[in-house]
Design a protein around this motif. Structure first.
Motif, PDB file in Angstrom:
ATOM      1  N   LEU A  36       0.691  -1.540  -0.095  1.00  0.00           N
ATOM      2  CA  LEU A  36       0.101   0.103  -0.444  1.00  0.00           C
ATOM      3  C   LEU A  36       0.904   0.836   0.009  1.00  0.00           C
ATOM      4  CD1 LEU A  36      -2.923  -0.740   2.479  1.00  0.00           C
ATOM      5  CD2 LEU A  36      -2.975  -1.103  -0.040  1.00  0.00           C
ATOM      6  N   ASN A  68      -7.705  -8.121   7.779  1.00  0.00           N
ATOM      7  CA  ASN A  68      -9.111  -7.490   7.818  1.00  0.00           C
ATOM      8  C   ASN A  68      -9.221  -7.652   8.957  1.00  0.00           C
ATOM      9  OD1 ASN A  68     -10.115  -7.241   4.664  1.00  0.00           O
ATOM     10  ND2 ASN A  68     -11.214  -8.388   4.778  1.00  0.00           N
ATOM     11  N   THR A  73      -4.259  -0.972   9.143  1.00  0.00           N
ATOM     12  CA  THR A  73      -4.130   0.056   8.210  1.00  0.00           C
ATOM     13  C   THR A  73      -6.248  -1.125   8.372  1.00  0.00           C
ATOM     14  OG1 THR A  73      -3.905  -2.065   6.292  1.00  0.00           O
ATOM     15  CG2 THR A  73      -2.668   0.721   7.570  1.00  0.00           C
ATOM     16  N   LYS A  75      -9.399  -3.459   7.345  1.00  0.00           N
ATOM     17  CA  LYS A  75      -9.735  -3.846   6.394  1.00  0.00           C
ATOM     18  C   LYS A  75      -9.489  -3.660   4.627  1.00  0.00           C
ATOM     19  CE  LYS A  75     -13.569  -5.368   8.648  1.00  0.00           C
ATOM     20  NZ  LYS A  75     -14.960  -5.853   8.906  1.00  0.00           N
ATOM     21  N   ALA A  76      -9.201  -4.527   3.985  1.00  0.00           N
ATOM     22  CA  ALA A  76      -8.568  -3.743   2.336  1.00  0.00           C
ATOM     23  C   ALA A  76      -9.650  -3.834   1.904  1.00  0.00           C
ATOM     24  CB  ALA A  76      -7.925  -5.600   1.936  1.00  0.00           C
ATOM     25  N   LYS A  77      -9.184  -2.154   1.309  1.00  0.00           N
ATOM     26  CA  LYS A  77      -9.878  -2.026   0.223  1.00  0.00           C
ATOM     27  C   LYS A  77     -10.296  -2.835  -1.041  1.00  0.00           C
ATOM     28  CE  LYS A  77      -9.111   2.564   1.267  1.00  0.00           C
ATOM     29  NZ  LYS A  77      -9.033   4.124   0.842  1.00  0.00           N
ATOM     30  N   LYS A  78     -11.985  -2.835  -1.549  1.00  0.00           N
ATOM     31  CA  LYS A  78     -11.054  -3.639  -2.218  1.00  0.00           C
ATOM     32  C   LYS A  78     -10.488  -3.747  -3.798  1.00  0.00           C
ATOM     33  CE  LYS A  78     -14.872  -5.836  -5.361  1.00  0.00           C
ATOM     34  NZ  LYS A  78     -16.304  -5.737  -5.864  1.00  0.00           N
ATOM     35  N   GLU A  79     -10.505  -2.550  -3.947  1.00  0.00           N
ATOM     36  CA  GLU A  79      -9.733  -2.205  -5.257  1.00  0.00           C
ATOM     37  C   GLU A  79      -8.250  -3.202  -5.020  1.00  0.00           C
ATOM     38  OE1 GLU A  79     -10.980   1.334  -3.353  1.00  0.00           O
ATOM     39  OE2 GLU A  79     -12.020  -0.272  -3.541  1.00  0.00           O
ATOM     40  N   ASP A  80      -7.478  -2.415  -3.942  1.00  0.00           N
ATOM     41  CA  ASP A  80      -6.088  -2.699  -3.048  1.00  0.00           C
ATOM     42  C   ASP A  80      -6.107  -3.977  -2.842  1.00  0.00           C
ATOM     43  OD1 ASP A  80      -5.413   0.187  -2.919  1.00  0.00           O
ATOM     44  OD2 ASP A  80      -6.606   0.081  -0.746  1.00  0.00           O
ATOM     45  N   TRP A  81      -7.291  -4.613  -2.699  1.00  0.00           N
ATOM     46  CA  TRP A  81      -6.479  -6.238  -2.120  1.00  0.00           C
ATOM     47  C   TRP A  81      -6.438  -6.592  -3.829  1.00  0.00           C
ATOM     48  CZ3 TRP A  81      -4.886  -9.480   0.392  1.00  0.00           C
ATOM     49  CH2 TRP A  81      -4.913 -11.010  -0.339  1.00  0.00           C
TER      50      TRP A  81
END
Length: 503
Positions: A36, A68, A73, A75-81
């Motif tokens: 990230l 998560n 940081t 829970k992971a954001k969908k686009e980052d994950w």
């Protein structure tokens, strides 16, 4: 760490024990957070492996659950994950079967063809210590990369069970890898406050003249835990707190406090200074262990309104276990800087609170010029280095209380990390993994350093294993440990310093 690091070389990370707790809680969240922050190479791949059969997507889903739950940081954001997870694949394997390693080699070959560049290869041994040599041997026997400049092996503690096993493990690994390829992780050395101790000492002119036996009375290093052994009973009952904490974590903290200034921040020069400290620690001779070290084992008790079992009643612990869950000891560093100054170390489980700190207790003023009243007797200055749960460096000084009378009061000068958000301060594994990727060994233990640490504790370890303690359990859960630990430090005129909870 160096100010400039090269993280541009494409990197493949193979995680042995890829389905384990350490991978889900620490390794993958650390790599994700580095991703990230654009700290990973542009071209990288993570290959997880264990015996369990997984499809790539199922494996990624399990790792996402870990991020998560455990990532600093959130829970992971969908686009980052999505961008990160596409770099992750999984391969079921038998660590003892060299054929599996050839399959890894084929994957790496594919990456090299795709990236059209040379790569760095990292082998992370997140497995039982008895498999370290197996992995190293099979890397050597297979088609896997072992370039001395770009191949690295990451090893978790414990590194050996005693001095002889550590020497054997070092000797075996060094027939396959160079020392500069081996990264022995001690996560305490990656903690932000621990790293800052060296900056605090060596980057400030005011500290160095005070950092010696002339001004310091004694040093305390405490790492206490509120929890018991939880689900680690089988491992812990064969290790004990001396092996699990003091031989590595606490002795490394001692080294950072006691080391001489290196010429520069070169990895080997820093580690040379730490080895010098370990070799200067006064050897504990047979017959003197009881006067220099104390052990304990927790009994049952109540923690936060819940009854908890005694250590011997924990899962996978022998009912007559002689394993220590608490240890306190006194060391002397026999050199010009520290001669005669005691270093007190303590650590234990099921104690009153979880806390890690270092106390530098300075000597009292040589003459009290104020009124001979208790409230006007100056207290000795104290430097408090809080590692966790609080992260701060605090200097306690004496000052006049506002008012008409000359009344003294202790005031704190504080450098507090809590002003930073949780997401701003990297986890220890992030720091350490970035160093591995960039090839910086400053925060990792060298072979001679590991062996020197074992030499320090072996007299105590041998004595405790050969002499059963008939008083176990000797401290209740939710206490500060056994009474004889208080006596160990009290006979020198001191007491254990327990920090209050942060308000």
């Amino acid at each position: 760490m160096p100010n400039t690091i090269n993280i541009t070389k494409p990197t493949v990370i193979i995680v042995f024990g890829g389905n384990g707790d350490l991978t889900k809680r620490k390794i993958i969240p650390a790599l994700y957070n580095l991703f990230l922050e654009n700290r990973l190479p542009e071209k990288f791949a993570i290959i997880g492996t264990s015996r369990t059969e997984f499809k790539d997507q199922k494996y990624r889903d399990l790792l996402l659950d870990g991020i998560n739950e455990f990532s600093r940081t959130g829970k992971a954001k969908k686009e980052d994950w999505a961008k990160f997870s596409e770099k992750i694949t999984y391969q079921a394997s038998n660590i003892k079967d060299v054929g599996s390693y050839n399959e890894f080699a084929d994957k790496i070959s594919d990456y090299k063809k795709e990236w059209k560049e040379d790569i760095s290869t990292l082998y992370y041994c997140a497995v039982s210590p008895d498999l370290f040599c197996t992995i190293a041997e099979n890397v050597s026997k297979s088609k896997l990369e072992n370039n001395r400049e770009t191949t690295r092996m990451i090893i978790e503690k414990p590194f050996g069970r005693d001095l002889e096993s550590a020497k054997t493990l070092n000797a075996k690994l060094l027939t396959i890898f160079d020392e500069k390829q081996i990264y022995r992780i001690d996560h305490y050395l990656g903690k932000e406050v621990v790293q800052n101790v060296m900056a605090f000492r060596f980057a400030n002119t005011i500290m160095e003249p005070l950092w010696n036996r002339t001004h310091i009375e004694h040093v305390q290093i405490s790492v206490t835990e509120k929890i018991g052994v939880e689900d680690r009973g089988s491992y812990f009952d064969n290790a004990g707190i001396l092996r699990d904490m003091i031989q590595n974590h606490l002795l490394q903290l001692l080294c950072i406090i006691a080391m001489e200034p290196p010429i520069n921040f070169d990895a080997d020069l820093v580690r040379d200074r730490k080895v010098e400290v370990l070799k200067a620690i006064r050897k504990i001779v047979p017959g003197s262990v009881d006067s220099m070290a104390v052990r304990g084992q927790y009994g049952s008790g109540w923690v936060e309104g819940k009854e908890v079992p005694a250590y011997r009643d924990e899962l996978d612990v022998k009912p007559d276990s002689n394993t220590e869950t608490y240890a306190a000891m006194k060391f002397y560093v026999d050199n010009w800087r520290w001669q005669g100054i005691p270093f007190y170390l303590r650590t234990g489980k099921r104690l009153f609170k979880s806390d890690s700190h270092i106390i530098i207790q300075f000597k009292e003023v040589p003459h009290n010029m104020f009124q001979n009243q208790e409230r006007n007797i100056p207290k000795a200055n104290r430097l408090i280095i809080s590692i966790q749960p609080d992260m701060a460096i605090k200097f306690q000084l004496e000052s006049k209380t506002p008012g008409l009378e000359m009344t003294l009061n202790t005031v704190d000068m504080v450098f507090d990390y809590s002003g930073k958000t949780k997401g701003d301060s990297p986890e220890a594994y992030e720091t350490l993994l970035l160093d591995v990727i960039s090839g910086d060994q400053t925060l990792f233990m060298r072979a001679d350093q590991v062996e020197a640490a074992w030499e320090v504790v072996m007299p105590i370890l041998d004595y405790w294993e050969n002499n059963k303690n008939a008083d176990f359990p000797n401290y209740p859960a939710n206490s500060w440990g056994p009474e004889n630990a208080d006596a160990l430090i009290a006979k020198d005129g001191f007491h254990w310093i327990n920090l209050p909870d942060k308000k």
